[in-house]
Design a protein around this motif. Structure first.
Motif, PDB file in Angstrom:
ATOM      1  N   LYS A 265      88.222  34.225 -34.099  1.00 22.84           N
ATOM      2  CA  LYS A 265      88.397  33.321 -32.961  1.00 22.84           C
ATOM      3  C   LYS A 265      89.321  33.887 -31.887  1.00 22.84           C
ATOM      4  O   LYS A 265      89.250  33.491 -30.720  1.00 22.84           O
ATOM      5  N   THR A 270      85.164  30.747 -24.887  1.00 23.31           N
ATOM      6  CA  THR A 270      84.205  29.654 -24.816  1.00 23.31           C
ATOM      7  C   THR A 270      83.649  29.528 -23.410  1.00 23.31           C
ATOM      8  O   THR A 270      84.047  30.260 -22.503  1.00 23.31           O
ATOM      9  N   ARG A 278      80.527  30.592 -28.473  1.00 29.76           N
ATOM     10  CA  ARG A 278      81.521  31.553 -28.977  1.00 29.76           C
ATOM     11  C   ARG A 278      81.145  32.907 -28.375  1.00 29.76           C
ATOM     12  O   ARG A 278      80.535  33.748 -29.019  1.00 29.76           O
TER      13      ARG A 278
END
Length: 485
Positions: A265, A270, A278
């Motif tokens: 992440k 985004t 993603r």
């Protein structure tokens, strides 16, 4: 010195070159002064007392730096430093410091001193990237995945086998880099303008003082050689081409449709409007930076090929920023990819499913028809090709086929009854079986990929030792020159 210089010339050429040289080359210029003066004393061309004054004056600037802005009264950093040294130790000593000395051999030497350290860092980062690849290869010896040719599923392999292919390319990149490092690490000093000197200088001594392996063989070549700069550009381009192809695959593997890997992440972004996104932005920026860097270093070829075979300093000030930026951007690229690989997740089940649902195993089915049913490979290939066409046209998978269907096709096109069993059919279309029976040298069988991995680790250990030797060499000489009295 001219009374005045064109301000346009100053703004666009002289001042930027001065700032760049001071930022990247100042310590090396002073180290060359110290090593050269030490040699002059050793050869009894200068007295020890005069040499000590020269060395201490240069060491003082090394210690405190040189904060001065460009002064248009002087051509470049070389002459500005010379003027300040005159104020410290006198015009005669500064003049004698440059006996058998030219900006030609000094600049050529500085370029090589910076290039060798930049290249060593480049190779160090490649070593770290390879370590991550080899760790992943160990973890994924049994991770079955489809390999692709022409962007179509080809045959099952393992993720380890794929990563070791990348590793092999990087191995050659490392070898090219180390070979180049040895060629760079030869000293131009003592060539003077191009024809050496009538003084009894010792070029080998200066080379050793500056941590070069030896002096360059020909003094004309010493000040005119540009091929090592092109080799730097080539090593960067070839390595980045390897990494570009790898990055292309990684982007493909991150797509929703493939979903083979998932980036951490911390390395995705985004959408401002689509909450589910993603975006693999770290990979996208890596790909873009690779393209930019390859384009930049290409300029080195365009700038050097039409330069007379003389003093390369004519274009050195223009080529060096290109190469230094090429190194800097390459560091970013390699570090980004290393971080991506260290933190990514591999969807092992999804990769196996891709292999199982597609037709990538049918090469083994054709091989079985050759081995067990004594068909020629061309006949076996034709039978399996028709099998795939019929299943695909009916929206069926390879698992929906059967030994009976294969025998039926054989009877239709060859008029031959095949002694193929259902067990043989099911075994042939199993991706694990496909990988396990491909144990030939260099193949994807886990025992074979482990052999490849161990061999690469051993080579990497040798490279790591060589990196450490050169790093120590390039660090130690600086301490000696700074403490030289």
């Amino acid at each position: 010195m001219p009374d005045s210089r064109s301000q346009v010339y100053v703004n666009h050429i002289l001042e930027p070159i001065y700032d760049f040289t001071k930022q990247h080359y100042l310590p090396y210029l002073l180290e060359i002064n110290i090593a050269h003066a030490t040699m002059l004393a050793r050869q009894k061309i200068l007295t020890i007392e005069d040499t000590q004054k020269i060395i201490k004056a240069n060491q003082a600037i090394l210690a405190k730096g040189y904060p001065k802005n460009y002064n248009p009264l002087y051509e470049d950093l070389f002459f500005m430093l010379e003027e300040d040294l005159k104020k410290e130790i006198g015009e005669v000593l500064v003049g004698n410091m440059h006996i058998a000395f030219s900006r030609n051999d000094m600049d050529a030497t500085m370029y090589r001193m910076v290039s060798r350290e930049k290249l060593l860092q480049f190779l160090t980062l490649l070593v770290e990237l390879k370590k991550v690849l080899l760790r992943l290869a160990k973890e994924h010896e049994l991770t079955i995945m489809p390999a692709y040719t022409h962007n179509q599923q080809a045959q099952p392999t393992t993720l380890a086998h794929y990563l070791l292919a990348i590793d092999c390319s990087l191995q050659r990149d490392l070898e090219r880099g180390f070979t180049l490092l040895r060629r760079i690490n030869e000293s131009p000093m003592g060539a003077a303008a191009l024809g050496t000197s009538g003084f009894p200088i010792d070029r080998s001594f200066v080379a050793t003082q500056l941590a070069f392996d030896k002096p360059m063989e020909n003094s004309y070549d010493s000040i005119s050689a540009a091929d090592y700069m092109l080799e730097i550009a080539s090593v960067i381009k070839i390595t980045l081409s390897t990494l570009s192809r790898f990055t292309h695959d990684l982007l493909f593997f991150t797509t929703n449709e493939v979903e083979a890997i998932r980036l951490d992440k911390s390395l995705v972004q985004t959408s401002s409007i689509m909450p589910q996104k993603r975006n693999p932005s770290s990979l996208e920026h890596t790909k873009s930076l690779i393209s930019r860097t390859i384009g930049e270093v290409n300029a080195a070829f365009m700038m050097s090929h039409n330069t007379p075979f003389g003093d390369i300093v004519d274009i050195g000030d223009d080529i060096q920023p290109i190469l230094i930026n090429g190194f800097s951007h390459s560091y970013q690229i390699i570090e980004l990819l290393t971080e991506i690989l260290k933190t990514m997740e591999v969807n092992v089940d999804k990769l196996l499913t891709r292999c199982s649902e597609g037709f990538s195993t049918v090469t083994e089915l054709a091989d079985v028809l050759v081995r067990e049913c004594q068909l020629s490979f061309r006949d076996a290939h034709q039978i399996v090709s028709i099998l795939v066409q019929r299943l695909a046209s009916s929206k069926k998978k390879i698992q929906d086929g059967s030994a009976e269907l294969v025998k039926q096709i054989s009877q239709e096109i060859l008029g031959t009854h095949l002694p193929l069993t259902e067990e043989q059919y099911q075994t042939a279309i199993n991706p694990f079986h496909f990988v396990m029976v491909r144990s030939a040298f260099g193949g994807p069988n886990p025992k074979e990929t482990e052999r490849q991995r161990i061999k690469s680790i051993q080579k990497l250990a040798d490279f790591s030792k060589e990196v450490a030797i050169y790093r120590n060499k390039f660090t130690s000489y600086k301490q000696l020159l700074r403490n030289n009295n």
